[in-house]
Design a protein around this motif. Sequence first.
Motif, PDB file in Angstrom:
ATOM      1  N   PRO A 633       0.800  -1.227   0.000  1.00 30.87           N
ATOM      2  CA  PRO A 633       0.000   0.000   0.000  1.00 30.87           C
ATOM      3  C   PRO A 633       0.832   1.276   0.000  1.00 30.87           C
ATOM      4  O   PRO A 633       0.342   2.323  -0.395  1.00 30.87           O
ATOM      5  CB  PRO A 633      -0.832  -0.118   1.285  1.00 30.87           C
ATOM      6  N   GLU A 634       2.099   1.187   0.446  1.00 21.82           N
ATOM      7  CA  GLU A 634       2.954   2.370   0.413  1.00 21.82           C
ATOM      8  C   GLU A 634       3.343   2.682  -1.038  1.00 21.82           C
ATOM      9  O   GLU A 634       3.709   1.772  -1.794  1.00 21.82           O
ATOM     10  CB  GLU A 634       4.227   2.126   1.228  1.00 21.82           C
ATOM     11  N   PRO A 635       3.285   3.939  -1.468  1.00 24.82           N
ATOM     12  CA  PRO A 635       3.661   4.281  -2.847  1.00 24.82           C
ATOM     13  C   PRO A 635       5.117   3.897  -3.136  1.00 24.82           C
ATOM     14  O   PRO A 635       5.992   4.038  -2.274  1.00 24.82           O
ATOM     15  CB  PRO A 635       3.478   5.808  -2.896  1.00 24.82           C
ATOM     16  N   TYR A 636       5.357   3.401  -4.324  1.00 27.50           N
ATOM     17  CA  TYR A 636       6.735   3.062  -4.720  1.00 27.50           C
ATOM     18  C   TYR A 636       6.878   3.216  -6.233  1.00 27.50           C
ATOM     19  O   TYR A 636       5.902   3.235  -6.978  1.00 27.50           O
ATOM     20  CB  TYR A 636       7.100   1.642  -4.290  1.00 27.50           C
ATOM     21  N   LYS A 637       8.140   3.345  -6.665  1.00 25.86           N
ATOM     22  CA  LYS A 637       8.449   3.481  -8.086  1.00 25.86           C
ATOM     23  C   LYS A 637       8.411   2.101  -8.740  1.00 25.86           C
ATOM     24  O   LYS A 637       9.105   1.180  -8.316  1.00 25.86           O
ATOM     25  CB  LYS A 637       9.834   4.110  -8.272  1.00 25.86           C
ATOM     26  N   SER A 638       7.612   2.025  -9.775  1.00 26.38           N
ATOM     27  CA  SER A 638       7.387   0.737 -10.415  1.00 26.38           C
ATOM     28  C   SER A 638       8.304   0.563 -11.630  1.00 26.38           C
ATOM     29  O   SER A 638       9.304   1.274 -11.783  1.00 26.38           O
ATOM     30  CB  SER A 638       5.923   0.622 -10.823  1.00 26.38           C
ATOM     31  N   SER A 639       7.910  -0.372 -12.503  1.00 26.40           N
ATOM     32  CA  SER A 639       8.723  -0.718 -13.673  1.00 26.40           C
ATOM     33  C   SER A 639       8.532   0.282 -14.812  1.00 26.40           C
ATOM     34  O   SER A 639       7.570   1.060 -14.847  1.00 26.40           O
ATOM     35  CB  SER A 639       8.340  -2.115 -14.168  1.00 26.40           C
ATOM     36  N   ILE A 640       9.457   0.244 -15.751  1.00 27.50           N
ATOM     37  CA  ILE A 640       9.330   1.006 -16.990  1.00 27.50           C
ATOM     38  C   ILE A 640       8.573   0.117 -17.985  1.00 27.50           C
ATOM     39  O   ILE A 640       9.103  -0.865 -18.498  1.00 27.50           O
ATOM     40  CB  ILE A 640      10.714   1.381 -17.572  1.00 27.50           C
ATOM     41  N   ASN A 641       7.315   0.433 -18.201  1.00 25.34           N
ATOM     42  CA  ASN A 641       6.537  -0.386 -19.131  1.00 25.34           C
ATOM     43  C   ASN A 641       6.574   0.238 -20.530  1.00 25.34           C
ATOM     44  O   ASN A 641       7.204   1.282 -20.758  1.00 25.34           O
ATOM     45  CB  ASN A 641       5.100  -0.555 -18.631  1.00 25.34           C
ATOM     46  N   LYS A 642       5.890  -0.385 -21.433  1.00 27.03           N
ATOM     47  CA  LYS A 642       5.933   0.049 -22.829  1.00 27.03           C
ATOM     48  C   LYS A 642       5.393   1.459 -22.992  1.00 27.03           C
ATOM     49  O   LYS A 642       5.944   2.276 -23.760  1.00 27.03           O
ATOM     50  CB  LYS A 642       5.153  -0.929 -23.699  1.00 27.03           C
ATOM     51  N   ASP A 643       4.323   1.758 -22.261  1.00 23.21           N
ATOM     52  CA  ASP A 643       3.736   3.107 -22.352  1.00 23.21           C
ATOM     53  C   ASP A 643       4.721   4.158 -21.869  1.00 23.21           C
ATOM     54  O   ASP A 643       4.823   5.243 -22.459  1.00 23.21           O
ATOM     55  CB  ASP A 643       2.447   3.179 -21.532  1.00 23.21           C
ATOM     56  N   ASN A 644       5.415   3.878 -20.757  1.00 19.48           N
ATOM     57  CA  ASN A 644       6.428   4.813 -20.263  1.00 19.48           C
ATOM     58  C   ASN A 644       7.510   5.055 -21.317  1.00 19.48           C
ATOM     59  O   ASN A 644       7.943   6.201 -21.545  1.00 19.48           O
ATOM     60  CB  ASN A 644       7.107   4.269 -18.999  1.00 19.48           C
ATOM     61  N   TYR A 645       7.939   3.984 -21.934  1.00 17.77           N
ATOM     62  CA  TYR A 645       8.993   4.093 -22.940  1.00 17.77           C
ATOM     63  C   TYR A 645       8.522   4.930 -24.128  1.00 17.77           C
ATOM     64  O   TYR A 645       9.247   5.830 -24.597  1.00 17.77           O
ATOM     65  CB  TYR A 645       9.431   2.705 -23.408  1.00 17.77           C
ATOM     66  N   GLU A 646       7.331   4.641 -24.616  1.00 17.07           N
ATOM     67  CA  GLU A 646       6.827   5.373 -25.779  1.00 17.07           C
ATOM     68  C   GLU A 646       6.609   6.839 -25.450  1.00 17.07           C
ATOM     69  O   GLU A 646       6.819   7.712 -26.305  1.00 17.07           O
ATOM     70  CB  GLU A 646       5.538   4.728 -26.271  1.00 17.07           C
ATOM     71  N   TRP A 647       6.169   7.125 -24.205  1.00 18.69           N
ATOM     72  CA  TRP A 647       6.038   8.531 -23.777  1.00 18.69           C
ATOM     73  C   TRP A 647       7.414   9.184 -23.788  1.00 18.69           C
ATOM     74  O   TRP A 647       7.566  10.322 -24.240  1.00 18.69           O
ATOM     75  CB  TRP A 647       5.429   8.577 -22.375  1.00 18.69           C
ATOM     76  N   LEU A 648       8.447   8.467 -23.311  1.00 20.06           N
ATOM     77  CA  LEU A 648       9.790   9.021 -23.213  1.00 20.06           C
ATOM     78  C   LEU A 648      10.353   9.376 -24.591  1.00 20.06           C
ATOM     79  O   LEU A 648      11.070  10.381 -24.744  1.00 20.06           O
ATOM     80  CB  LEU A 648      10.707   8.023 -22.502  1.00 20.06           C
ATOM     81  N   THR A 649      10.018   8.584 -25.589  1.00 18.00           N
ATOM     82  CA  THR A 649      10.564   8.826 -26.931  1.00 18.00           C
ATOM     83  C   THR A 649      10.109  10.153 -27.516  1.00 18.00           C
ATOM     84  O   THR A 649      10.739  10.679 -28.436  1.00 18.00           O
ATOM     85  CB  THR A 649      10.161   7.691 -27.880  1.00 18.00           C
ATOM     86  N   TYR A 695      13.847  -0.477 -25.970  1.00 17.80           N
ATOM     87  CA  TYR A 695      14.623   0.149 -27.057  1.00 17.80           C
ATOM     88  C   TYR A 695      14.951  -0.882 -28.136  1.00 17.80           C
ATOM     89  O   TYR A 695      14.766  -0.638 -29.339  1.00 17.80           O
ATOM     90  CB  TYR A 695      15.899   0.771 -26.492  1.00 17.80           C
ATOM     91  N   LEU A 696      15.433  -2.044 -27.692  1.00 14.08           N
ATOM     92  CA  LEU A 696      15.766  -3.099 -28.655  1.00 14.08           C
ATOM     93  C   LEU A 696      14.520  -3.604 -29.373  1.00 14.08           C
ATOM     94  O   LEU A 696      14.566  -3.921 -30.566  1.00 14.08           O
ATOM     95  CB  LEU A 696      16.469  -4.253 -27.938  1.00 14.08           C
ATOM     96  N   GLU A 697      13.400  -3.676 -28.634  1.00 15.54           N
ATOM     97  CA  GLU A 697      12.140  -4.097 -29.253  1.00 15.54           C
ATOM     98  C   GLU A 697      11.715  -3.108 -30.340  1.00 15.54           C
ATOM     99  O   GLU A 697      11.232  -3.493 -31.410  1.00 15.54           O
ATOM    100  CB  GLU A 697      11.036  -4.204 -28.194  1.00 15.54           C
ATOM    101  N   SER A 698      11.924  -1.837 -30.077  1.00 14.51           N
ATOM    102  CA  SER A 698      11.535  -0.813 -31.064  1.00 14.51           C
ATOM    103  C   SER A 698      12.418  -0.907 -32.314  1.00 14.51           C
ATOM    104  O   SER A 698      11.938  -0.727 -33.442  1.00 14.51           O
ATOM    105  CB  SER A 698      11.631   0.580 -30.448  1.00 14.51           C
ATOM    106  N   LEU A 699      13.727  -1.191 -32.110  1.00 15.87           N
ATOM    107  CA  LEU A 699      14.619  -1.357 -33.261  1.00 15.87           C
ATOM    108  C   LEU A 699      14.199  -2.560 -34.095  1.00 15.87           C
ATOM    109  O   LEU A 699      14.196  -2.517 -35.338  1.00 15.87           O
ATOM    110  CB  LEU A 699      16.069  -1.539 -32.795  1.00 15.87           C
ATOM    111  N   LYS A 700      13.845  -3.630 -33.406  1.00 16.32           N
ATOM    112  CA  LYS A 700      13.415  -4.843 -34.089  1.00 16.32           C
ATOM    113  C   LYS A 700      12.157  -4.571 -34.913  1.00 16.32           C
ATOM    114  O   LYS A 700      12.030  -5.003 -36.066  1.00 16.32           O
ATOM    115  CB  LYS A 700      13.148  -5.944 -33.060  1.00 16.32           C
TER     116      LYS A 700
END
Length: 712
Positions: A633-649, A695-700
């Motif tokens: 229940p305590e807030p924490y930093k989660s994983s970098i998912n596909k949506d995060n990556y695409e937003w970052l690009t 990143y590698l998935e996007s190159l592929k």
Amino acid sequence: MKDIYSSDKPVTEQENDLFQRYFFSKRIAETIMRRESSDGLVIGLYGAWGEGKSTVLNFLEKELKTDDIIVVRFNPWSFSYEENILTNFYHTLATALEQKLSKNIEKIGKIFGDFGSLASVAGLDLTRFGETLSKVEPGDLKKRINKFIEDSGKKLVIIIDDIDRLDKSEIFSLIKLVKVNADFINTYYILSFDNNMVASAISDRFGDGTKQSGEHFLEKIVQVPLSLPKAQQSDLRTFTLSQIEDVINSNIVELSKDEIQNLVYFFDSAILHKIDTPRAAIRYANSISFSLPLLINEVNYVDLLLIEAVKIFYPDLYAFIREKSNFFFDSYDSTYNRNINREEIKKRFLEQIANAAHIKPDEQSNVLNLLIFLFPRLNELLNNSFNMQFGETVVREKKIGAYQYFKRYFAYTVLKGEISDISFDEFFKNLQNLERHQIVLILNQLKNDSSVDVLLAKLSAYESKLDKSHALKLVEALTVFAIDLPAENKDFLTSFMMNSKVRLAYMIKRILTKIQDENILNVYQNLISSSTNYDFAFELFRSLHANDDEKALISEKERMQLLTIIREKMLIESGDVPLFSHFDNHMSTIFEHWHNENPIKFATYIRTNVKDLESLRSFVKSIAPTITSSSRPEPYKSSINKDNYEWLTKFVDVKYINGLIKKYDSEIEKYENAFNDRFDIPTDDQRLRQLEHWYLESLKNENNSDEGNSNS
């Protein structure tokens, strides 16, 4: 405040007769006065406790006060033993006869003196009188008293009240006394009691132990049974409402027209039919006479008057409400709890209302309507009706349906951990005379004495009372107050609810919405500039996002100006440390806005500050979503998912970021599955590998797309 408690005394004057008892009494008196037969008569006046029997007897005695009638009132309630009842009956009779027939004192003294070693009525030794009475029938005492009454030429009316207040043995003694002496000449016994109660009490002494046998015996004693006419419900209604009005006026309480209409409506529909005697109305009036003065300005008056009525007339329901409060405050909206079975809960609630609270089927509909009025949350359960604003309303109106006020209605005081509305009224009244730091000090004291939730609920209830000068002063103080608000520990479900900073931000927005002629942008710029709590500054910014169904306080362009102020403040505070390393939250919002505002400057900042493994780890962590879960229940930093990556690009050169990952590849931990964060919070290196994966998935995908285009 004057004393408004009722002593429940029977009425003695005709002008105070509110239940049409006087003419009933007068008809009985006229029958006795006109009766020509000299045979004794026993009249039974039947009625339940509190129906007004004693009032009828008062009226009757008044009508019978003529020269031809001697009225004797005998109340056996204070006597404990059979001998005392019998002895005191004759003592009362003798005293009354002497007072009415003073010239015959010697004669009556001789009559009583001849029995039980009695010298004279005044100062008689009555210790052995009971023994004598047991031998009277059919002895000389009764004959000589009978002769005395006959010679007087008067009718004797003996009124015996409160028979149903005696215990079984005393009732038996009294009935025996009347039975033995019922045939005195020109003598009328008027016996006042609850016939059901007395019949049950004497059943085992005068029959086979059943109530019916007791009734049959009473029929042999009482020649004229008269049931007290039921008080008309219209009279009871008028009487009870007048009692309520007296209590309200005595406490100088003002009710609006709508409040009065609600009170009368629910009184008529759910309470009135339970008031069957004047005594019941007086019990209720005395209850509110006690509770209302204790809770002046601390509760909703209509709710208090109604819940006190429930206490008096539905005691089991009152206990059910107090002990099963979860039914009245739980949310039945499945938005956050999809496993809720509303129909099953509804069924269980209605069963408990019928069984535990003992609500009869013909009462259920009106009682449920009353409960919905008192506890609006029940509307969700019973009628599938949801109102997101009702919470603010019930708090503002201090209703029993607000959990912050609920216990107050049962404790008759402001409990520890609550905030007195009287003290809060005083705070708001003096707001214009207080400096900002004084307001903050008071707010913190109120928070410490209660809780943040209680304080914010109380503030929300007072929003509508603010004028312009108070509003600006308060929102400035609230911004300072928010600085030291601690992070809140919430469980998984409540983590989806607004936290204190969010609630404060929206409260400020609501307050400022009412100030039409103020430069709102300027106010927010000052609030954000003065705030050192960036979480709260961001909540102020977010609260200004206008939904489709509301008018924006400021334009979107102006709102972005506020975000610039926040960013510049953060940059100054972080100094030589990269922004994303100094601040863990809100970076996604900052980066997107910065890129849109000045993409070159933003790109330069990223390349300048993301340059080694430490800064790379901090940067990637800062753009990861902050979440909660059922296991954490305590807030924490989660994983970098596909949506995060695409937003970052869209805002960052991911090729540059991936180049740094390759550069420090040997120092970054390797994982068989970089996304396995179900039980463990992902490490900084996991996130780097996750970003590398996307990143590698996007190159592929790009290569596959290029090959597809070539083939075509």
